[in-house]
Design an enzyme around this catalytic site. Structure first.
Site, PDB file in Angstrom:
ATOM      1  N   GLU A 137      -2.469  12.609 103.026  1.00  0.00           N
ATOM      2  CA  GLU A 137      -2.919  11.448 103.811  1.00  0.00           C
ATOM      3  C   GLU A 137      -1.902  10.316 103.963  1.00  0.00           C
ATOM      4  OE1 GLU A 137      -6.609  10.141 102.042  1.00  0.00           O
ATOM      5  OE2 GLU A 137      -7.618  12.023 102.499  1.00  0.00           O
ATOM      6  N   GLU A 244     -10.770  21.174 103.108  1.00  0.00           N
ATOM      7  CA  GLU A 244     -11.896  20.369 102.598  1.00  0.00           C
ATOM      8  C   GLU A 244     -13.075  20.433 103.561  1.00  0.00           C
ATOM      9  OE1 GLU A 244     -10.608  16.412 101.411  1.00  0.00           O
ATOM     10  OE2 GLU A 244      -8.683  17.141 100.698  1.00  0.00           O
TER      11      GLU A 244
END
Ligand code: GLA
Length: 340
Positions: A137, A244
């Site tokens: 991220e 995810e």
């Protein structure tokens, strides 16, 4: 009577020729979801237990008990294990960025600490973990900037990204190294992720894959956006994984809190959505090596409290009693149809 989770074909068998089927776990769920995990999944990711703050809370202190427990569970059940995650702006101990007086450390000190951290954890699980989310991220969601501002960029500029991959590669030359991010199918962010990874490849940085977190919902992102993202990332010649995956029942800005169970129409919509997503994943099976859900069944999901506190969600293929949902049956039928 509804079929139970072990009277239906195992997901890992249905997709054995296509990609690994994974689940994020923690020390509680390897107990409460043990039979379901063992039957349907062949890959695990630690939900929190390998993050910096969990394994390295103080400079001289490593705490590996929980991570070890998950790795042992994977080994006992013959499952693959993904490592998550080495560099992130969240869940990272403050001491890493500070000297004893609390002032910011130099870039050299930060890199020295990062290298030591990566060598210790990647080295420890060298024989168990086949792939690592090395950097998580770092891309800015909005605007022109490529990278989000963080302690990492403030101290080290963009260089920490390449360094993390180099250290991980030194520590375990066999491990597959991933860049991992969310909103990965949003065109603006997709293009930035592509730009980052492309530049890493041009610099000769050891990176082998892109992780699409795939925290999706019934409505977003569109299938066209997902498809475009897969194609763009795959054009870099790297392997892709959904790392995810969950499909929330609610749009991101939906604040409703009135439901105590999913409405039948929602379950049907979710089943259609999962079927369409897996149809697309199968189309790109040559580029996709793993599909990991961020959980396993609806009794436990981080979405129960996020982004609306206290609201339950039902994002998986198995319900809160671990029984297969309509979504499971649609995905399983699709897999069977492919094999026929
Ligand atoms: C991000 C991280 C995960 C997890 C989720 C929320 O996607 O990569 O480790 O923290 O947020 O649960």
């Amino acid at each position: 009577m509804n079929p139970t989770f072990h009277s239906v074909p195992a997901l890992k068998e249905l997709f054995a020729a296509d990609f690994k089927i994974g689940a994020a776990v923690n020390p509680t769920t390897i107990r409460t979801q043990k039979a379901l995990l063992a039957y349907h999944f062949n890959s695990l990711t630690a939900e929190n237990e390998m993050k910096f703050v969990s394994v390295h809370p103080k400079e001289q202190t490593y705490t590996f008990e929980d991570a070890d427990r998950l790795v042992n569970f994977a080994r006992e059940h013959g499952m693959a294990m993904r490592g998550h995650t080495l560099v992130w702006h969240n869940q990272t101990s403050d001491w890493l960025f500070q000297d004893r007086q609390g002032a910011a450390v130099s870039k050299e000190v930060l890199f020295g600490r990062l290298r030591e951290h990566i060598h210790t954890i990647v080295g420890r699980y060298k024989n168990e973990i086949y792939a690592w989310d090395v950097v998580n991220e770092v891309i800015a969601d909005e605007g022109e900037a490529l990278l989000r501002t963080s302690k990492w960029t403030e101290i080290a500029g963009p260089e920490f990204i390449a360094k993390a991959f180099e250290y991980a590669h030194e520590a375990d030359p066999q491990a597959l190294l991933f860049y991992n991010d969310y909103n990965e199918s949003n065109p603006l962010k997709r293009d930035k992720i592509y730009t980052l990874v492309h530049s890493l490849l041009e610099q000769g940085v050891p990176i082998h894959g892109i992780g699409l977190q795939a925290h999706w919902n019934l409505y977003d992102p569109s299938l066209d956006e997902i498809k475009a993202a897969i194609e763009k990332y795959a054009s870099l010649g790297l392997q892709l994984q959904l790392t995810e995956l969950d499909i929330s029942m609610f749009r991101f800005d939906d604040r409703r809190t009135d439901l105590t169970a999913p409405e039948p129409a929602m379950l049907e919509q979710q089943a259609e959505r999962y079927e369409a997503v897996f149809r697309l994943l199968l189309e790109y099976r040559d580029d996709i090596s793993g599909v990991t859900f961020w959980g396993a069944a609806d009794d436990y999901t981080w979405l129960d409290n996020f982004p609306v506190r206290g609201r339950k969600n039902w994002p998986f293929l198995f319900d809160a009693q671990h029984q297969p949902k309509a979504a499971y049956h649609r995905v399983a039928a699709l897999a069977a149809e492919q094999r026929a």
